[in-house]
Design a protein around this motif. Structure first.
Motif, short mmCIF file in Angstrom:
data_model
loop_
_atom_site.label_atom_id
_atom_site.label_comp_id
_atom_site.label_asym_id
_atom_site.label_seq_id
_atom_site.Cartn_x
_atom_site.Cartn_y
_atom_site.Cartn_z
N THR A 1 9.66 -7.93 -8.05
CA THR A 1 9.69 -7.23 -6.76
C THR A 1 9.64 -5.72 -6.91
OG1 THR A 1 12.11 -7.36 -6.74
CG2 THR A 1 10.88 -9.12 -5.61
N ASP A 2 10.20 -5.21 -7.99
CA ASP A 2 10.14 -3.76 -8.18
C ASP A 2 8.70 -3.30 -8.37
OD1 ASP A 2 9.98 -5.03 -10.68
OD2 ASP A 2 11.09 -3.45 -11.72
N ALA A 3 7.92 -4.05 -9.12
CA ALA A 3 6.51 -3.70 -9.35
C ALA A 3 5.70 -3.83 -8.06
CB ALA A 3 5.92 -4.58 -10.45
N ILE A 4 5.99 -4.86 -7.28
CA ILE A 4 5.28 -5.06 -6.02
C ILE A 4 5.56 -3.88 -5.08
CG2 ILE A 4 5.17 -6.48 -3.92
CD1 ILE A 4 5.77 -8.91 -5.85
N CYS A 5 6.81 -3.49 -4.97
CA CYS A 5 7.17 -2.36 -4.10
C CYS A 5 6.55 -1.07 -4.61
CB CYS A 5 8.69 -2.23 -4.02
SG CYS A 5 9.49 -3.53 -3.06
N PHE A 6 6.58 -0.86 -5.92
CA PHE A 6 5.98 0.34 -6.49
C PHE A 6 4.49 0.42 -6.16
CE2 PHE A 6 3.50 2.12 -10.05
CZ PHE A 6 3.85 3.45 -9.89
N HIS A 7 3.78 -0.68 -6.35
CA HIS A 7 2.33 -0.67 -6.10
C HIS A 7 2.01 -0.57 -4.61
CE1 HIS A 7 0.81 -0.85 -10.14
NE2 HIS A 7 1.81 -1.67 -10.42
N ALA A 8 2.88 -1.07 -3.74
CA ALA A 8 2.69 -0.88 -2.30
C ALA A 8 2.80 0.61 -1.96
CB ALA A 8 3.71 -1.69 -1.50
N ARG B 1 11.01 5.47 -1.68
CA ARG B 1 11.99 5.22 -2.76
C ARG B 1 11.35 4.42 -3.90
NH1 ARG B 1 16.22 1.75 -0.16
NH2 ARG B 1 16.61 1.38 -2.34
N TYR B 2 10.42 3.56 -3.56
CA TYR B 2 9.82 2.69 -4.57
C TYR B 2 8.84 3.43 -5.48
CZ TYR B 2 11.56 -0.81 -1.25
OH TYR B 2 12.35 -1.56 -0.41
N GLY B 3 8.47 4.63 -5.10
CA GLY B 3 7.56 5.42 -5.93
C GLY B 3 8.23 5.94 -7.19
N VAL B 4 9.55 6.03 -7.15
CA VAL B 4 10.26 6.55 -8.32
C VAL B 4 11.46 5.68 -8.68
CG1 VAL B 4 11.51 8.54 -9.25
CG2 VAL B 4 9.55 8.91 -7.75
N VAL C 1 12.57 2.57 -8.37
CA VAL C 1 12.51 1.25 -8.99
C VAL C 1 11.84 1.26 -10.36
CG1 VAL C 1 12.58 0.04 -6.78
CG2 VAL C 1 10.37 0.56 -7.83
N ARG C 2 11.27 2.39 -10.73
CA ARG C 2 10.55 2.46 -12.00
C ARG C 2 11.47 2.72 -13.19
NH1 ARG C 2 6.47 6.96 -10.78
NH2 ARG C 2 6.17 6.86 -13.01
N TYR C 3 12.68 3.15 -12.93
CA TYR C 3 13.58 3.53 -14.01
C TYR C 3 14.90 2.78 -13.87
CZ TYR C 3 10.09 7.17 -14.22
OH TYR C 3 8.89 7.83 -14.29
N PRO C 4 15.57 2.54 -14.97
CA PRO C 4 16.80 1.75 -14.92
C PRO C 4 18.01 2.51 -14.40
CG PRO C 4 16.34 2.40 -17.18
CD PRO C 4 15.17 2.85 -16.35
N ASP C 5 17.87 3.78 -14.09
CA ASP C 5 19.01 4.59 -13.65
C ASP C 5 19.76 3.98 -12.48
OD1 ASP C 5 17.38 6.06 -15.31
OD2 ASP C 5 17.59 7.91 -14.20
N SER C 6 19.03 3.57 -11.47
CA SER C 6 19.69 3.08 -10.25
C SER C 6 19.93 1.57 -10.29
CB SER C 6 18.84 3.43 -9.02
OG SER C 6 17.64 2.70 -9.03
N PHE C 7 19.25 0.87 -11.14
CA PHE C 7 19.38 -0.58 -11.25
C PHE C 7 19.19 -1.29 -9.91
CE2 PHE C 7 21.64 0.96 -14.98
CZ PHE C 7 21.04 0.21 -15.97
N TYR C 8 18.32 -0.74 -9.08
CA TYR C 8 18.04 -1.34 -7.77
C TYR C 8 16.86 -2.29 -7.90
CZ TYR C 8 16.76 -2.08 -2.97
OH TYR C 8 16.44 -2.68 -1.78
N GLU C 9 17.07 -3.51 -7.51
CA GLU C 9 16.01 -4.52 -7.54
C GLU C 9 15.74 -4.96 -6.10
OE1 GLU C 9 13.14 -6.71 -9.47
OE2 GLU C 9 14.59 -5.41 -10.44
N PRO C 10 14.58 -4.61 -5.54
CA PRO C 10 14.26 -5.02 -4.17
C PRO C 10 14.19 -6.54 -4.06
CG PRO C 10 12.70 -3.37 -4.97
CD PRO C 10 13.51 -3.82 -6.15
#
Length: 131
Positions: A34-41, A92-95, A97-106
């Protein structure tokens, strides 16, 4: 519009289409990332807006902030203003979800909603721009 500028607009849209293909392929998987899907959206929306800005002769900046880009494109495509709330979320998904800092998984629901929003933005922009 001159041919060179139109060529650049088409390149932005082509790159956005790669993001859409990535989303579709990921949604078909057994456990969609889901993180990759949100990033690419987010990326698809960003690229369609940046291509549209070039089409309208506007300068584009290096930003992943969709709300900032909305401010720039609003005069040319005011229909996009209705998506400001979604742009706040999807930016938010542009940055993030790409890094483990926030550990947010949509969630999968968030990922699908981001994809649907990206498709709507694409449709609105392509209805205004004939490339």
């Amino acid at each position: 519009m001159d041919d060179e500028k139109l060529f650049i607009v088409r390149l932005w849209f082509k790159k956005a289409e790669s993001d859409f293909k990535t989303i579709v392929n990921n949604l078909k998987s057994e456990a969609p990332p889901t993180d990759a899907i949100c990033f690419h959206a987010q990326q698809a929306i960003e690229k369609y807006i940046k291509g549209a800005l070039i089409y309208f002769g506007q300068h584009i900046t290096k930003t992943h902030d969709l709300v900032s880009l909305l401010t720039s494109i609003s005069a040319h495509i005011p229909e996009l203003d209705a998506f400001e709330d979604e742009f706040h979320e999807i930016s938010r998904y542009g940055v993030e979800v790409r890094y483990p800092d926030s550990f947010y998984e949509p969630t999968l629901e968030e990922a699908k909603k981001s994809y649907e929003t990206a498709l709507k933005i694409k449709g609105i922009i392509l209805a205004k721009i004939k490339v």
